[in-house]
Design an enzyme around this catalytic site. Structure first.
Site, PDB file in Angstrom:
ATOM      1  N   ASP A  11       2.126   2.313  -3.061  1.00  0.00           N
ATOM      2  CA  ASP A  11       2.111   2.874  -4.429  1.00  0.00           C
ATOM      3  C   ASP A  11       1.268   4.147  -4.528  1.00  0.00           C
ATOM      4  O   ASP A  11       1.717   5.158  -5.072  1.00  0.00           O
ATOM      5  CB  ASP A  11       1.720   1.827  -5.490  1.00  0.00           C
ATOM      6  CG  ASP A  11       0.333   1.228  -5.341  1.00  0.00           C
ATOM      7  OD1 ASP A  11      -0.282   1.385  -4.263  1.00  0.00           O
ATOM      8  OD2 ASP A  11      -0.147   0.589  -6.306  1.00  0.00           O
ATOM      9  N   GLY A  56      -4.656 -12.333  -5.934  1.00  0.00           N
ATOM     10  CA  GLY A  56      -3.642 -11.392  -5.487  1.00  0.00           C
ATOM     11  C   GLY A  56      -2.419 -11.369  -6.389  1.00  0.00           C
ATOM     12  O   GLY A  56      -1.388 -10.808  -6.026  1.00  0.00           O
ATOM     13  N   TYR A 101     -10.300  -1.729   0.994  1.00  0.00           N
ATOM     14  CA  TYR A 101      -9.172  -1.076   0.324  1.00  0.00           C
ATOM     15  C   TYR A 101      -9.350   0.449   0.257  1.00  0.00           C
ATOM     16  O   TYR A 101      -8.455   1.220   0.632  1.00  0.00           O
ATOM     17  CB  TYR A 101      -9.022  -1.649  -1.093  1.00  0.00           C
ATOM     18  CG  TYR A 101      -7.805  -1.156  -1.845  1.00  0.00           C
ATOM     19  CD1 TYR A 101      -6.653  -1.924  -1.916  1.00  0.00           C
ATOM     20  CD2 TYR A 101      -7.798   0.090  -2.467  1.00  0.00           C
ATOM     21  CE1 TYR A 101      -5.538  -1.479  -2.608  1.00  0.00           C
ATOM     22  CE2 TYR A 101      -6.689   0.547  -3.151  1.00  0.00           C
ATOM     23  CZ  TYR A 101      -5.564  -0.241  -3.222  1.00  0.00           C
ATOM     24  OH  TYR A 101      -4.456   0.207  -3.894  1.00  0.00           O
ATOM     25  N   ASP A 145       0.139  -2.731 -10.016  1.00  0.00           N
ATOM     26  CA  ASP A 145      -0.161  -3.975 -10.723  1.00  0.00           C
ATOM     27  C   ASP A 145       0.164  -3.850 -12.215  1.00  0.00           C
ATOM     28  O   ASP A 145       0.860  -4.692 -12.784  1.00  0.00           O
ATOM     29  CB  ASP A 145      -1.640  -4.346 -10.534  1.00  0.00           C
ATOM     30  CG  ASP A 145      -2.022  -4.385  -9.064  1.00  0.00           C
ATOM     31  OD1 ASP A 145      -1.109  -4.390  -8.222  1.00  0.00           O
ATOM     32  OD2 ASP A 145      -3.227  -4.399  -8.760  1.00  0.00           O
ATOM     33  N   HIS A 160       0.820  -1.225   0.000  1.00  0.00           N
ATOM     34  CA  HIS A 160       0.000   0.000   0.000  1.00  0.00           C
ATOM     35  C   HIS A 160       0.853   1.275   0.000  1.00  0.00           C
ATOM     36  O   HIS A 160       0.429   2.304   0.512  1.00  0.00           O
ATOM     37  CB  HIS A 160      -1.002  -0.003   1.169  1.00  0.00           C
ATOM     38  CG  HIS A 160      -2.127  -0.968   0.952  1.00  0.00           C
ATOM     39  ND1 HIS A 160      -3.374  -0.583   0.547  1.00  0.00           N
ATOM     40  CD2 HIS A 160      -2.174  -2.325   1.063  1.00  0.00           C
ATOM     41  CE1 HIS A 160      -4.149  -1.661   0.429  1.00  0.00           C
ATOM     42  NE2 HIS A 160      -3.447  -2.728   0.734  1.00  0.00           N
ATOM     43  N   SER A 206      -2.824 -10.196  -9.503  1.00  0.00           N
ATOM     44  CA  SER A 206      -3.214  -9.182 -10.494  1.00  0.00           C
ATOM     45  C   SER A 206      -3.619  -9.748 -11.841  1.00  0.00           C
ATOM     46  O   SER A 206      -3.134  -9.325 -12.888  1.00  0.00           O
ATOM     47  CB  SER A 206      -2.099  -8.169 -10.701  1.00  0.00           C
ATOM     48  OG  SER A 206      -2.074  -7.335  -9.615  1.00  0.00           O
TER      49      SER A 206
HETATM   50  C1  GLA Z   1      -3.538  -3.903  -4.899  1.00  0.00           C
HETATM   51  C2  GLA Z   1      -3.606  -2.597  -5.700  1.00  0.00           C
HETATM   52  C3  GLA Z   1      -2.212  -1.975  -5.836  1.00  0.00           C
HETATM   53  C4  GLA Z   1      -1.521  -1.854  -4.487  1.00  0.00           C
HETATM   54  C5  GLA Z   1      -1.614  -3.152  -3.684  1.00  0.00           C
HETATM   55  C6  GLA Z   1      -1.125  -2.994  -2.274  1.00  0.00           C
HETATM   56  O1  GLA Z   1      -2.812  -4.856  -5.593  1.00  0.00           O
HETATM   57  O2  GLA Z   1      -4.166  -2.844  -6.969  1.00  0.00           O
HETATM   58  O3  GLA Z   1      -2.318  -0.729  -6.488  1.00  0.00           O
HETATM   59  O4  GLA Z   1      -2.037  -0.764  -3.772  1.00  0.00           O
HETATM   60  O5  GLA Z   1      -2.954  -3.653  -3.643  1.00  0.00           O
HETATM   61  O6  GLA Z   1       0.211  -2.670  -2.239  1.00  0.00           O
END
Ligand code: GLA
Length: 381
Positions: free
Chosen positions: A35, A120, A218, A168, A33, A122
């Site tokens: 980014d 998780g 989130y 991601d 978290h 992506s």
């Molecule tokens: C998800 C979001 C990213 C990032 C992560 C946590 O993957 O899509 O942008 O914030 O959570 O680091």
């Protein structure tokens, strides 16, 4: 995979595709978290990807063939969101590209993926970037790589309602085989690449707890980070994002903000520090110390950011007891999904078996594990 995808396109549409694009999933190795707080992440692209073969057609109806079945998308109906339908991502992407001036016509496409869904890694960014690169080639869309990542982020932010950052899509685009990339989300660039330590593997363990960030907390976490930032800026006006805050500054503002917001910021600030420290340790070859940072990151997620869950905690606790593991943590948004484990390669298979057995005993649930290869970023074949 990609050859099979091209063959499937040919079998369904009767000719070779004009283009075949491939985009991988990603692993967030360290930097949770950070980014959307303009901070740092150490990430990789994985060797599991989404592949899209495509050719242009007349009219407005796109046909997408996947898993032996057809579905369609009408370019005149891009704004309707349908709950649970993967085409939302494609609609959102076309809208984002149109906003950026792209002229997109209809197409036939074959879609396939080896990225596990909703875990998780992506899968959605892989889907966006694979379609994006196929569309780019056919409809001659000129965007820089950071702008491709922003277009994918726009899909999540504007169409899916998830206020995610750039990690991601960025990792799916910039990943480098057998390397970790140090991403800077202020300048939106790769600061350096670090080789995966020789003799060590990334094990991914999926809690199999449903992970749906859109419906998770989130966005609330992101709001908390913004609240904390606003409070810090009163004392430190030069601060532009949590990226500019260090632990001492945050401590000095503890009484000026809500304690929950403070805990969220504490995690983010700590993560940025751990990423920079982690890179130095990897470069020095100190894998055990790097692994300790992974455990520390998980503890911070669990206690400060509160984006872990019982199942993720169980996997990380078990990791501490098993031979061959240097460190483990939740990876990605959290609230379920996957954990990553840095494991000595020659012990990795046995590690996976032991982890699954202990997880079953502790939680009654069946975890899925994979020893994950690290691949290159998105490309057009
Ligand atoms: C998800 C979001 C990213 C990032 C992560 C946590 O993957 O899509 O942008 O914030 O959570 O680091």
């Amino acid at each position: 995979m990609s050859n099979a995808n091209i063959e499937a396109f040919k079998a369904r549409f009767g000719a070779l595709p004009a283009v075949c694009a491939i985009a991988p999933g990603r692993l967030e190795v360290l930097g949770n978290h950070t980014d959307y707080n303009e901070g740092f992440v150490l990430s990789t692209a994985v060797d599991r990807a989404t592949t899209v073969s495509m050719s242009p057609v007349e009219g407005t109806v796109c046909t997408i063939h996947e898993n032996g079945k057809d579905c369609t998308l009408d370019l005149n109906d891009l704004t309707t969101y349908v709950k649970g339908d993967w085409r939302n991502y494609l609609k959102g992407l076309i809208l984002e590209l149109q906003k950026r001036g792209a002229k997109i016509g209809a197409f036939n496409a074959e879609l396939s993926s080896t990225v596990p869904l909703s875990a998780g890694m992506s899968s959605s960014a892989a889907l966006e970037m694979a379609f994006g690169f196929a569309l780019k080639t056919i409809f001659k869309i000129e965007l820089s790589l950071p702008d491709w990542a922003r277009a994918g982020q726009g899909v999540e932010n504007n169409f899916m309602g998830l206020k995610s950052g750039l990690l991601d899509q960025f990792s799916s685009l910039y990943g480098k085989k057998d390397s970790l990339i140090l991403c800077d989300f202020r300048t939106v660039e790769v600061l350096k690449t670090v080789s995966m330590p020789a003799g060590w593997s990334m094990v991914v363990a999926n809690t199999m707890v449903k992970h749906n960030l859109v419906e998770s907390d989130y966005n609330l976490r992101r709001q908390s980070c913004e609240n904390a930032l606003a409070a810090i800026q009163k004392k430190y006006p030069a601060v532009k994002a949590l990226r500019d805050v260090d632990s001492a500054m945050l401590e000095s503002c503890k009484d000026d903000m809500d304690i929950t917001d403070w805990k969220r910021a504490k995690h983010v600030v700590g993560e940025d520090e751990r990423v920079m420290q982690g890179v130095k340790l990897l470069e020095a070859g100190d894998i055990r110390a790097f692994g300790a940072l992974l455990f520390a990151s998980h503890e911070s997620s669990r206690d400060m950011f509160e984006n872990s869950c019982t199942e993720l905690d169980a996997l990380v606790e078990i990791a501490k007891t098993l031979p061959g593991c240097a460190g483990a943590r939740l990876s990605g948004g959290g609230f379920g999904g996957i954990s990553i484990h840095l494991v000595e390669s020659d012990q990795a298979e046995q590690y996976c078996e032991r982890l699954k057995t202990a997880y079953k005993t502790m939680t009654g649930k069946v975890a899925e594990t994979l020893i994950c290869g690290i691949g290159d970023g998105a490309r057009v074949l």
